[in-house]
Design an enzyme around this catalytic site. Structure first.
Site, PDB file in Angstrom:
ATOM      1  N   GLY A 208       0.771  -1.247  -0.127  1.00 32.90           N
ATOM      2  CA  GLY A 208       0.073   0.078   0.053  1.00 32.90           C
ATOM      3  C   GLY A 208       0.861   1.301  -0.090  1.00 32.90           C
TER       4      GLY A 208
ATOM      5  CB  CYS B 176      -1.575  11.893   8.950  1.00 32.97           C
ATOM      6  SG  CYS B 176      -3.345  11.597   8.320  1.00 32.97           S
TER       7      CYS B 176
ATOM      8  CD  GLN C 174      -7.225  15.774   7.336  1.00 33.53           C
ATOM      9  OE1 GLN C 174      -7.923  16.158   8.415  1.00 33.53           O
ATOM     10  NE2 GLN C 174      -7.129  14.488   6.920  1.00 33.53           N
TER      11      GLN C 174
ATOM     12  CB  SER D 228      -0.857  11.478  -0.054  1.00 38.80           C
ATOM     13  OG  SER D 228      -0.335  12.452   0.692  1.00 38.80           O
ATOM     14  N   GLY D 229      -3.435  11.430   2.136  1.00 37.51           N
ATOM     15  CA  GLY D 229      -4.104  10.994   3.273  1.00 37.51           C
ATOM     16  C   GLY D 229      -5.142   9.947   3.109  1.00 37.51           C
TER      17      GLY D 229
ATOM     18  CG  HIS E  67      -2.715  16.354   6.383  1.00 33.54           C
ATOM     19  ND1 HIS E  67      -3.059  16.232   4.867  1.00 33.54           N
ATOM     20  CD2 HIS E  67      -3.223  15.261   6.910  1.00 33.54           C
ATOM     21  CE1 HIS E  67      -3.422  14.973   4.921  1.00 33.54           C
ATOM     22  NE2 HIS E  67      -3.719  14.247   6.218  1.00 33.54           N
TER      23      HIS E  67
ATOM     24  CG  ASN F 292      -0.285  13.810   3.994  1.00 31.14           C
ATOM     25  OD1 ASN F 292       0.375  14.537   3.400  1.00 31.14           O
ATOM     26  ND2 ASN F 292      -0.955  12.823   3.505  1.00 31.14           N
TER      27      ASN F 292
END
Length: 358
Positions: free
Chosen positions: A13, A157, A183, A186-187, A250, A335
């Site tokens: 992931g 994050c 945010q 990619s979070g 973020h 983040n």
């Protein structure tokens, strides 16, 4: 110095990939097991992430031909590693069970997941802020019946963009905090290629994020009492969490009210002088300066400032008095580095140096 052998569970992931870029040449740790879901097990890592490698840098050479192991084959993984990082994409109860199974097999777990953040005897750590919470591991081992095995986690994050800035100001009696976080995509584990609807768009909702952003700081600021971490009762925190079209970083817009209002100079001094155990130990991923303040009106900016100190520093700007609250400011953190894999690696470095893996 012989390096400690480590596995990455959830290696395919986005956060798992980030772990591998950080661990490729680590002075303390050597990755000896890449672990993922049963459907990926048996493939080489290069095959497993084909078409979905999300990092800007290529796959580190040493991992390309490693064969991915099954995350459920804990005994086999345990023969190759001294501890694991965990960043799996599963249901919360499944993650909790998996992490506990590794810990009970005497394999310490440093987790990026949220599943165990509220387990009373699991430390949830920002290493510069609450390293003292690691002492709860003794109570956790007692509950699990382990000698080596335990679970330690990193917080959400988004809170890393404002909790570091608030922490050295707690001595002035923070009463209320209003924070809006902006945010990065990619979070959500996404890139713009995968999420075209985020281009030229803002989404005013991120599931579960506001509750985490309001409650997790209180646990970070809590105390170890009678074998569990008791969260702080104050300050009152209210948040809104918004997804914005930014790759990484973020940002938080923060308003603060104090019992004993400090001067602006006192706040700036507190930020400049704030450091913790990672800095005093000189840990490999510790930023030299934990909080960096920008005087310019248009900083910090995600594109310019998220990578400060390898993405492990926190940046702050626009500190000024407010008409309703005492002060307002803007914070920023990377983040997937400070907020995810990098934060977990820093926890592991601290655990290593403090002897918790022995």
């Amino acid at each position: 110095m012989e390096k400690m052998k480590v596995g990455v569970v959830g290696a395919t992931g986005m956060v798992g990939q980030r772990f591998l870029t950080l661990l490729a040449d680590h002075p303390y740790f050597e990755v000896t097991a890449l672990v993922a879901s049963p459907r990926t097990a048996g493939k080489t890592y290069e095959e497993a992430v084909e078409g979905r490698w999300k990092m800007k840098t290529p796959i580190p050479e040493q991992f390309k031909k490693m064969v991915v192991m099954n995350s459920n084959d804990i005994e086999a993984v345990g023969k190759l590693v001294s501890f694991v990082f965990c960043a799996v994409d599963m249901k919360k109860d499944e993650i909790k069970a998996l992490e506990e199974a590794y810990a009970k097999a005497e394999i310490p777990v440093v987790s990026n997941n949220s599943a165990n953040r509220w387990t009373p005897d699991v430390p949830m750590v920002i290493p510069e802020i609450n390293d003292a919470h690691l002492e709860i591991i003794a109570a956790q081992r007692k509950r699990l019946g382990t000698k080596r095995g335990f679970i330690a986690v990193k917080p959400n994050c988004s809170i890393q963009s404002y909790v570091p800035a608030l922490t050295p100001l707690l001595k002035y009696g923070i009463k209320e905090v209003v924070a809006t976080t902006y945010q990065a995509i990619s979070g959500a584990g996404k890139t713009f290629n995968e999420w075209p609807e985020m281009i030229d768009n803002v989404i005013p909702f991120i599931g579960g994020e506001e509750e985490k952003s309001e409650q997790e700081p209180l646990r970070v600021w809590g105390k170890v009492e009678n074998g569990e971490i008791v969260k702080a009762e104050a300050p009152v925190i209210t948040t809104q969490c918004i997804r914005v079209p930014v790759t990484d970083g973020h940002t938080a817009a923060v308003f603060v009210k104090f019992e004993n209002k400090p001067s602006k100079d006192e706040i700036l001094k507190a930020w400049k002088e704030f450091s913790g155990k990672p800095q005093s130990l000189g840990l490999p991923h510790a930023p030299e300066q934990f909080i960096t303040y920008f005087e310019e009106d248009n900083r910090p900016q995600a594109a310019l400032d998220r990578d400060i100190y390898g993405g492990m520093g926190v940046t702050v700007g626009r500190l000024r008095e407010d008409k309703i609250y005492d002060y307002k400011f803007v914070g920023l953190s990377h983040n997937t580095l400070r907020g995810a894999a990098g934060g977990a690696v820093l926890i592991a470095e601290l655990l290593y140096r403090e002897g918790y893996f022995n």
